[in-house]
Design an enzyme around this catalytic site. Structure first.
Site, short mmCIF file in Angstrom:
data_model
loop_
_atom_site.label_atom_id
_atom_site.label_comp_id
_atom_site.label_asym_id
_atom_site.label_seq_id
_atom_site.Cartn_x
_atom_site.Cartn_y
_atom_site.Cartn_z
N PHE A 39 -5.47 7.28 2.42
CA PHE A 39 -4.91 7.48 3.55
C PHE A 39 -2.75 7.17 3.62
CE2 PHE A 39 -9.30 8.05 4.30
CZ PHE A 39 -9.34 9.20 4.41
N VAL A 77 -6.43 2.24 4.09
CA VAL A 77 -4.95 2.97 4.85
C VAL A 77 -3.60 2.40 4.47
CG1 VAL A 77 -4.60 3.17 7.13
CG2 VAL A 77 -6.77 3.34 6.85
N CYS A 78 -3.04 2.69 4.54
CA CYS A 78 -1.53 2.55 4.47
C CYS A 78 -1.11 1.11 5.36
CB CYS A 78 -0.21 3.27 4.05
SG CYS A 78 1.53 2.50 4.02
N ILE A 79 -1.05 0.20 5.50
CA ILE A 79 -0.34 -0.94 6.12
C ILE A 79 0.81 -0.08 7.41
CG2 ILE A 79 0.35 -2.40 5.06
CD1 ILE A 79 -0.44 -4.45 6.70
N ALA A 82 0.20 2.66 9.32
CA ALA A 82 -0.99 2.46 10.47
C ALA A 82 -0.21 1.17 11.31
CB ALA A 82 -2.19 1.54 9.55
#
Length: 130
Positions: A39, A77-79, A82
């Site tokens: 994501f 989830v892309c840090i 996010a």
């Protein structure tokens, strides 16, 4: 066939997360393997455990969490994306000095290396979003 999936648009504002979900369900039903979904950009909003859609509407985050649990799919989830959007897991909340976290069960935060690795380890990489 191993298929990697990228979702780059948010839920309820774009069809990408729903379409990707149905694509993954269909691919699994046909015997394909989907080891990871990444994501990215606004797609990270799918991972929020605080979303509460009306009871008569689809619950996109819950659908993804249940699918991942049932089929062992790694929901990453892309840090960076996010953090920009205020989405933190317990570790990141502590590291950033925040008093709460909001990543749903089944999702995990990681970096772009996971996207690169997915591209290398899968036969196809399919992107949903603009």
């Amino acid at each position: 066939m191993k298929i990697g999936v990228v979702v780059s648009e948010g839920p309820y504002t774009h069809q990408a997360a729903d379409t990707a979900y149905h694509f993954v369900k269909s691919a699994l039903a046909k015997g394909h393997e989907v080891p990871r979904v990444f994501f990215y950009h606004d797609g990270v909003n799918v991972s929020s455990r605080l979303s509460v859609p009306p009871q008569d509407e689809r619950h996109i985050q819950k659908n993804w969490s249940e699918l991942a649990q049932e089929h062992g799919i790694d929901l990453v989830v892309c840090i960076a994306a996010a953090q920009r959007r205020g989405l933190l897991d317990a570790n990141e909340a502590e590291r950033q000095g925040k008093d709460a976290n909001n990543i749903a069960e089944g999702f995990r935060i990681s970096g772009l290396g996971q996207l690169i690795e997915m591209g290398i380890q899968t036969d196809r990489l399919v992107t949903f979003g603009d």
